[in-house]
Design an enzyme around this catalytic site. Structure first.
Site, PDB file in Angstrom:
ATOM      1  N   GLY A   7       0.789  -1.195  -0.341  1.00  0.00           N
ATOM      2  CA  GLY A   7       0.294  -0.090   0.135  1.00  0.00           C
ATOM      3  C   GLY A   7       0.530   1.214  -0.427  1.00  0.00           C
ATOM      4  O   GLY A   7       1.556   1.612   0.954  1.00  0.00           O
ATOM      5  N   ASP A  32       1.892  -1.733  -4.881  1.00  0.00           N
ATOM      6  CA  ASP A  32       0.485  -1.020  -4.347  1.00  0.00           C
ATOM      7  C   ASP A  32      -0.275  -1.589  -6.008  1.00  0.00           C
ATOM      8  O   ASP A  32       0.613  -2.651  -6.696  1.00  0.00           O
ATOM      9  CB  ASP A  32       0.259   0.772  -4.568  1.00  0.00           C
ATOM     10  CG  ASP A  32      -0.811   0.970  -4.667  1.00  0.00           C
ATOM     11  OD1 ASP A  32      -0.817   1.302  -3.449  1.00  0.00           O
ATOM     12  OD2 ASP A  32      -1.485   1.040  -5.338  1.00  0.00           O
ATOM     13  N   ARG A  88     -13.506   4.780  11.720  1.00  0.00           N
ATOM     14  CA  ARG A  88     -13.078   4.019  11.553  1.00  0.00           C
ATOM     15  C   ARG A  88     -12.913   2.171  11.194  1.00  0.00           C
ATOM     16  O   ARG A  88     -13.686   1.737   9.814  1.00  0.00           O
ATOM     17  CB  ARG A  88     -11.204   3.761  11.471  1.00  0.00           C
ATOM     18  CG  ARG A  88     -10.671   4.469  12.700  1.00  0.00           C
ATOM     19  CD  ARG A  88      -9.414   4.506  13.594  1.00  0.00           C
ATOM     20  NE  ARG A  88      -9.153   5.472  13.646  1.00  0.00           N
ATOM     21  CZ  ARG A  88      -8.829   6.202  14.977  1.00  0.00           C
ATOM     22  NH1 ARG A  88      -9.724   6.259  15.608  1.00  0.00           N
ATOM     23  NH2 ARG A  88      -8.167   7.687  14.786  1.00  0.00           N
ATOM     24  N   SER A 119      -3.461  -0.747   8.160  1.00  0.00           N
ATOM     25  CA  SER A 119      -5.324  -0.407   7.673  1.00  0.00           C
ATOM     26  C   SER A 119      -5.946  -0.382   8.896  1.00  0.00           C
ATOM     27  O   SER A 119      -5.700  -1.594  10.031  1.00  0.00           O
ATOM     28  CB  SER A 119      -5.178  -2.213   6.693  1.00  0.00           C
ATOM     29  OG  SER A 119      -4.076  -2.117   5.927  1.00  0.00           O
ATOM     30  N   ASN A 120      -7.041   0.214   8.735  1.00  0.00           N
ATOM     31  CA  ASN A 120      -8.515  -0.049   9.361  1.00  0.00           C
ATOM     32  C   ASN A 120      -9.968  -0.877   9.435  1.00  0.00           C
ATOM     33  O   ASN A 120      -9.214  -0.849   7.869  1.00  0.00           O
ATOM     34  CB  ASN A 120      -9.171   1.983   9.657  1.00  0.00           C
ATOM     35  CG  ASN A 120      -7.950   2.475  10.889  1.00  0.00           C
ATOM     36  OD1 ASN A 120      -7.852   1.885  11.854  1.00  0.00           O
ATOM     37  ND2 ASN A 120      -7.635   3.940  10.210  1.00  0.00           N
ATOM     38  N   ARG A 152      -0.294  11.511  20.232  1.00  0.00           N
ATOM     39  CA  ARG A 152      -1.684  12.209  20.346  1.00  0.00           C
ATOM     40  C   ARG A 152      -1.716  12.507  21.733  1.00  0.00           C
ATOM     41  O   ARG A 152      -1.841  13.496  22.001  1.00  0.00           O
ATOM     42  CB  ARG A 152      -2.545  12.067  19.156  1.00  0.00           C
ATOM     43  CG  ARG A 152      -2.754  11.635  18.187  1.00  0.00           C
ATOM     44  CD  ARG A 152      -3.482  11.964  17.131  1.00  0.00           C
ATOM     45  NE  ARG A 152      -3.535  11.543  15.552  1.00  0.00           N
ATOM     46  CZ  ARG A 152      -3.576  10.697  14.573  1.00  0.00           C
ATOM     47  NH1 ARG A 152      -4.477   9.660  14.325  1.00  0.00           N
ATOM     48  NH2 ARG A 152      -3.578  10.914  13.587  1.00  0.00           N
ATOM     49  N   HIS A 180      -8.629   0.894  18.675  1.00  0.00           N
ATOM     50  CA  HIS A 180      -7.924   2.017  18.112  1.00  0.00           C
ATOM     51  C   HIS A 180      -9.249   2.908  16.791  1.00  0.00           C
ATOM     52  O   HIS A 180      -9.447   2.872  15.984  1.00  0.00           O
ATOM     53  CB  HIS A 180      -6.850   1.858  16.855  1.00  0.00           C
ATOM     54  CG  HIS A 180      -6.350   3.309  16.701  1.00  0.00           C
ATOM     55  ND1 HIS A 180      -5.620   4.169  17.043  1.00  0.00           N
ATOM     56  CD2 HIS A 180      -6.326   3.274  14.236  1.00  0.00           C
ATOM     57  CE1 HIS A 180      -5.509   4.931  15.744  1.00  0.00           C
ATOM     58  NE2 HIS A 180      -6.062   4.245  14.138  1.00  0.00           N
TER      59      HIS A 180
HETATM   60  P1  NAD Z   1      -4.497   5.787   0.842  1.00  0.00           P
HETATM   61  O1  NAD Z   1      -5.204   5.952  -0.192  1.00  0.00           O
HETATM   62  O2  NAD Z   1      -4.072   7.434   0.979  1.00  0.00           O
HETATM   63  O3  NAD Z   1      -3.837   4.559   0.233  1.00  0.00           O
HETATM   64  C1  NAD Z   1      -4.050   3.316   0.727  1.00  0.00           C
HETATM   65  C2  NAD Z   1      -3.018   2.925  -0.859  1.00  0.00           C
HETATM   66  O4  NAD Z   1      -3.850   1.385  -0.660  1.00  0.00           O
HETATM   67  C3  NAD Z   1      -3.592   2.918  -2.016  1.00  0.00           C
HETATM   68  O5  NAD Z   1      -2.366   2.927  -2.739  1.00  0.00           O
HETATM   69  C4  NAD Z   1      -3.931   1.587  -2.796  1.00  0.00           C
HETATM   70  O6  NAD Z   1      -4.399   1.200  -4.142  1.00  0.00           O
HETATM   71  C5  NAD Z   1      -3.850   0.576  -1.678  1.00  0.00           C
HETATM   72  N1  NAD Z   1      -4.112  -0.591  -2.164  1.00  0.00           N
HETATM   73  C6  NAD Z   1      -5.935  -0.812  -2.141  1.00  0.00           C
HETATM   74  N2  NAD Z   1      -6.014  -2.304  -2.159  1.00  0.00           N
HETATM   75  C7  NAD Z   1      -4.717  -2.621  -2.440  1.00  0.00           C
HETATM   76  C8  NAD Z   1      -4.212  -4.089  -2.689  1.00  0.00           C
HETATM   77  N3  NAD Z   1      -5.080  -5.215  -2.879  1.00  0.00           N
HETATM   78  N4  NAD Z   1      -2.930  -4.324  -2.246  1.00  0.00           N
HETATM   79  C9  NAD Z   1      -2.175  -3.825  -2.510  1.00  0.00           C
HETATM   80  N5  NAD Z   1      -2.342  -2.469  -1.852  1.00  0.00           N
HETATM   81  C10 NAD Z   1      -3.789  -1.601  -1.851  1.00  0.00           C
HETATM   82  O7  NAD Z   1      -4.546   5.853   2.330  1.00  0.00           O
HETATM   83  P2  NAD Z   1      -3.634   6.057   3.342  1.00  0.00           P
HETATM   84  O8  NAD Z   1      -4.068   7.181   3.782  1.00  0.00           O
HETATM   85  O9  NAD Z   1      -2.285   5.563   3.295  1.00  0.00           O
HETATM   86  O10 NAD Z   1      -4.067   4.634   4.481  1.00  0.00           O
HETATM   87  C11 NAD Z   1      -4.028   3.635   4.444  1.00  0.00           C
HETATM   88  C12 NAD Z   1      -4.924   2.548   5.541  1.00  0.00           C
HETATM   89  O11 NAD Z   1      -4.637   2.916   7.075  1.00  0.00           O
HETATM   90  C13 NAD Z   1      -6.122   3.254   5.784  1.00  0.00           C
HETATM   91  O12 NAD Z   1      -6.751   2.067   5.857  1.00  0.00           O
HETATM   92  C14 NAD Z   1      -6.554   4.115   7.192  1.00  0.00           C
HETATM   93  O13 NAD Z   1      -6.994   4.061   7.747  1.00  0.00           O
HETATM   94  C15 NAD Z   1      -5.054   3.758   7.894  1.00  0.00           C
HETATM   95  N6  NAD Z   1      -4.596   4.103   8.045  1.00  0.00           N
HETATM   96  C16 NAD Z   1      -4.281   3.675  10.523  1.00  0.00           C
HETATM   97  C17 NAD Z   1      -3.885   4.580  11.071  1.00  0.00           C
HETATM   98  C18 NAD Z   1      -3.506   3.823  12.088  1.00  0.00           C
HETATM   99  O14 NAD Z   1      -2.958   4.056  13.142  1.00  0.00           O
HETATM  100  N7  NAD Z   1      -3.162   2.520  12.357  1.00  0.00           N
HETATM  101  C19 NAD Z   1      -3.356   5.436  11.359  1.00  0.00           C
HETATM  102  C20 NAD Z   1      -3.660   6.576   9.459  1.00  0.00           C
HETATM  103  C21 NAD Z   1      -4.571   5.412   8.493  1.00  0.00           C
END
Ligand code: NAD
Length: 307
Positions: A7, A32, A88, A119-120, A152, A180
């Site tokens: 990702g 990705d 989330r 991922s969430n 935070r 979370h």
């Molecule tokens: P984003 O949309 O910028 O990036 C996500 C990426 O995943 C995209 O580039 C997309 O093409 C790719 N993707 C989708 N399906 C895929 C697959 N099957 N295989 C490989 N890649 C794939 O989103 P982001 O802001 O980078 O957030 C990513 C995830 O992290 C989200 O689920 C978000 O909620 C989560 N997140 C978690 C925390 C935490 O503290 N745990 C914090 C921020 C974001």
């Protein structure tokens, strides 16, 4: 050490940049599904490294998991982030499908890797990874979220200190456990300290309540401002987690881990080292905090039931 990040969106690519810029791993692979995106991000990061002392190699791939072969750590940042107004937990349907694809691809080439799940909804996605790898391998699955929520919490304390006293040097230790989620996280007010003193030495009850509220809504506040979820601090949380593995650090941090007594993954104070989760801290909590934590466990269980 080889780290693969699945990702290459905001969080994944920023984490790659932070890890590579710190130069403590040999290789970072970004993967990705969007054609050319991971390759482009990797090239941009590599070009920026040429202006630094880092010798890390960053490569990108569109969906070719063989490039991730023999990774020591796999970071999962793929899927969909929330939009303003979303929780989330609402992402569970779409992101669980992505998670299954990613676990299939990544474990095929790196069966012994430590997984850092981002991922969430993160606690539920972490549980998916534990179920996939087998509960006996729970130490190899780390959910990154508590570290961000704790940062935070510390940020909100820091900014209130700044408002009261201006610039200064403060040693702030504040942790968030539990799920979370905006309503499920449990900031540990009773254990939080500034220069070794409790928060009550610095703030009124109203001020502490405000710090707690802003911590719990921290992600939502940023999502409203940015139009998508934040990435700098989450990426730093990933970088710090990978560093703890790389340097076998074993210092206490909040992360989502499998807890046998609840049969789910939830934010817990743990130590992380070269083999993943090394230790679990059982903390002395007030009855009120214990009740909040138990409610959080049931809320996470409820989201898990949507799988
Ligand atoms: P984003 O949309 O910028 O990036 C996500 C990426 O995943 C995209 O580039 C997309 O093409 C790719 N993707 C989708 N399906 C895929 C697959 N099957 N295989 C490989 N890649 C794939 O989103 P982001 O802001 O980078 O957030 C990513 C995830 O992290 C989200 O689920 C978000 O909620 C989560 N997140 C978690 C925390 C935490 O503290 N745990 C914090 C921020 C974001």
């Amino acid at each position: 050490m080889k780290v693969s990040i699945i990702g290459a969106g905001n969080v994944g690519a920023t984490a790659a940049m932070k890890i590579a810029a710190d130069g403590f791993v040999n290789e970072v692979v970004l993967l990705d599904v969007k054609e050319g995106v991971a390759e482009g991000k990797a090239m941009d990061i590599m070009q920026s490294l040429m202006m630094t002392d880092s010798n890390t190699i960053v490569i990108g791939t569109t969906g070719d998991y063989s490039k991730t072969a023999n990774s020591d750590v796999i970071v999962i940042t793929s899927g969909v982030p929330r939009k303003p107004g979303m929780t989330r937990e609402e992402l569970v349907g779409v992101n669980s499908k992505v998670m299954t694809m990613v676990l299939d691809g990544a474990t095929k080439y790196s069966p012994d890797a430590i997984f850092v799940v981002v991922s969430n909804p993160m606690d539920t996605m972490t549980m998916m990874a534990v179920n996939y790898l087998g509960k006996e391998n729970w130490r190899k699955v780390i959910g990154m979220g508590g570290m961000l929520d704790s940062a935070r919490f510390e940020y909100n304390i820091r900014m209130k200190l700044y408002a009261h006293y201006g610039l200064g040097k403060y040693d702030i230790v504040a942790k968030v456990i539990g799920g979370h989620g905006d309503t499920t996280m449990v900031p540990l007010v009773e254990n939080a300290t500034v220069n070794g003193k409790p928060l009550t030495s610095f703030f009124t009850d109203e001020e502490i309540a405000d710090i707690v509220e802003k911590t719990m809504k921290g992600g939502a506040i940023l999502t409203k401002m940015l139009g998508t979820s934040a990435w700098e601090a989450p990426a730093q949380g990933i970088c710090e987690t990978v560093k703890m593995i790389a340097f076998d650090e074993n210092i206490p941090v909040a992360s989502s881990v499998y807890r046998e007594e609840y049969d789910l993954c939830i934010g817990t104070v743990v130590t992380i080292g070269k083999d993943g989760i090394e230790g679990i801290f059982t903390m002395k909590l007030s009855d009120e905090t214990k009740n909040k934590y138990n409610a959080s466990v049931e809320a996470v269980r409820n989201v898990n039931s949507a799988l």
